[in-house]
Design a protein around this motif. Structure first.
Motif, PDB file in Angstrom:
ATOM      1  N   UNK A 166      26.223  82.387  10.760  1.00  0.00           N
ATOM      2  CA  UNK A 166      24.765  82.220  10.784  1.00  0.00           C
ATOM      3  C   UNK A 166      24.030  83.546  10.667  1.00  0.00           C
ATOM      4  N   UNK A 167      24.703  84.626  11.051  1.00  0.00           N
ATOM      5  CA  UNK A 167      24.090  85.955  10.977  1.00  0.00           C
ATOM      6  C   UNK A 167      25.173  86.995  10.776  1.00  0.00           C
ATOM      7  N   UNK A 168      24.796  88.123  10.223  1.00  0.00           N
ATOM      8  CA  UNK A 168      25.733  89.226  10.007  1.00  0.00           C
ATOM      9  C   UNK A 168      25.076  90.512  10.500  1.00  0.00           C
ATOM     10  N   UNK A 169      25.810  91.265  11.330  1.00  0.00           N
ATOM     11  CA  UNK A 169      25.367  92.562  11.824  1.00  0.00           C
ATOM     12  C   UNK A 169      26.307  93.616  11.271  1.00  0.00           C
ATOM     13  N   UNK A 170      25.762  94.673  10.695  1.00  0.00           N
ATOM     14  CA  UNK A 170      26.586  95.747  10.141  1.00  0.00           C
ATOM     15  C   UNK A 170      26.059  97.091  10.626  1.00  0.00           C
ATOM     16  N   UNK A 171      26.963  97.933  11.131  1.00  0.00           N
ATOM     17  CA  UNK A 171      26.563  99.254  11.597  1.00  0.00           C
ATOM     18  C   UNK A 171      27.734  99.992  12.196  1.00  0.00           C
ATOM     19  N   UNK A 172      27.569 101.259  12.564  1.00  0.00           N
ATOM     20  CA  UNK A 172      28.643 102.028  13.181  1.00  0.00           C
ATOM     21  C   UNK A 172      28.934 101.512  14.593  1.00  0.00           C
ATOM     22  N   UNK A 195      22.100  97.060   9.694  1.00  0.00           N
ATOM     23  CA  UNK A 195      21.749  96.008   8.757  1.00  0.00           C
ATOM     24  C   UNK A 195      21.964  94.642   9.399  1.00  0.00           C
ATOM     25  N   UNK A 196      20.962  93.792   9.306  1.00  0.00           N
ATOM     26  CA  UNK A 196      21.016  92.449   9.884  1.00  0.00           C
ATOM     27  C   UNK A 196      20.583  91.453   8.823  1.00  0.00           C
ATOM     28  N   UNK A 197      21.412  90.448   8.586  1.00  0.00           N
ATOM     29  CA  UNK A 197      21.042  89.363   7.681  1.00  0.00           C
ATOM     30  C   UNK A 197      21.264  88.039   8.387  1.00  0.00           C
ATOM     31  N   UNK A 198      20.569  87.016   7.918  1.00  0.00           N
ATOM     32  CA  UNK A 198      20.704  85.705   8.530  1.00  0.00           C
ATOM     33  C   UNK A 198      19.771  85.524   9.709  1.00  0.00           C
ATOM     34  N   UNK A 199      20.168  84.664  10.632  1.00  0.00           N
ATOM     35  CA  UNK A 199      19.313  84.248  11.740  1.00  0.00           C
ATOM     36  C   UNK A 199      19.268  85.282  12.867  1.00  0.00           C
ATOM     37  N   UNK A 200      18.131  85.903  13.044  1.00  0.00           N
ATOM     38  CA  UNK A 200      17.966  86.803  14.177  1.00  0.00           C
ATOM     39  C   UNK A 200      17.901  86.021  15.486  1.00  0.00           C
ATOM     40  N   UNK A 201      17.466  84.790  15.412  1.00  0.00           N
ATOM     41  CA  UNK A 201      17.408  83.945  16.611  1.00  0.00           C
ATOM     42  C   UNK A 201      18.805  83.727  17.184  1.00  0.00           C
TER      43      UNK A 201
END
Length: 221
Positions: A166-172, A195-201
């Motif tokens: 539902x969501x993707x978080x990308x970072x160090x 980087x954040x994609x998808x549902x922040x909720x």
């Protein structure tokens, strides 16, 4: 294995698990479950292969680790924790929680593995909306990818990727840990390059809420 020679349960325990790498082997087997030798070694960057073999033999002799054959068609030996070994889960949890403040000391060449996020997930994240439908969050920390599943009040982590997350978080890794620990809001994390994609909720569903004490978390069983 050298002994402290003391009639004290702490000293007796350290006689068994106090050697370098032993508790980290426990950490890996707790995170992965029954594992091939190569998988255990991949989670322990820096260990010499002969030293890992020695440690596994010692842990087997101490009743912490057992060998078993993988089911067909895989023909290999798996290492798993015995009940005695798995009982160290609470020790690993408390040691990891005690070490959280030390994570501020991050070096660019520090090794990182995705399964090491299992402890922060247990310590910091919670399902604040257990009545909502199950959801998943893919986390890309550096070059490692894991998935956080949220369902009916439970938050868990699995290795690998989920194209239907539902969501993707990308970072160090340090930024991911700061977000998970509540030291960085989602908006601030994005402002700092995460980087954040998808549902922040869905992501907000599991992040720490203001004033939520970590001490209420319980060790894994």
């Amino acid at each position: 294995m050298r002994s402290y020679g003391q009639y004290c349960s702490v000293a007796k325990a350290l006689d068994v698990v106090g050697d370098r790498w032993t508790l980290l082997i426990v950490r890996e087997l707790l995170a992965r479950g029954p594992s091939r030798y190569t998988d255990v070694r991949s989670g322990l960057p820096g260990i010499a292969t002969n030293l890992l073999a020695d440690r596994l033999r010692e842990m087997e002799a101490a009743g912490l680790v057992a060998r078993e054959d993988a089911p067909p068609p895989v023909a290999t030996t798996l290492f798993r924790l015995t009940d005695r070994g798995a009982a160290l889960g609470g020790v690993i949890f408390e040691l990891g929680r005690w070490g959280v403040p030390l994570m501020a000391d991050y070096q660019p060449d520090d090794a990182f593995r995705g399964q090491w996020l299992r402890l922060p997930v247990r310590v910091f994240l919670a399902d604040h909306e257990p009545d909502q439908a199950p959801s998943s969050i893919q986390v890309c920390a550096g070059d490692q990818t894991v998935v956080i599943d949220v369902d009916a009040g439970q938050v868990s982590l699995r290795l690998g990727a989920d194209p239907d997350a539902d969501a993707v978080i990308s970072g160090p890794p340090p930024r991911i840990l700061a977000l998970f620990s509540g030291n960085l809001s989602l908006a601030d994390a994005e402002g700092q390059g995460m980087q954040v994609t998808g549902s922040r909720k869905v992501i907000q569903r599991v992040l720490p809420r203001a004033g939520a004490p970590i001490d209420q978390q319980t060790p894994p069983r």
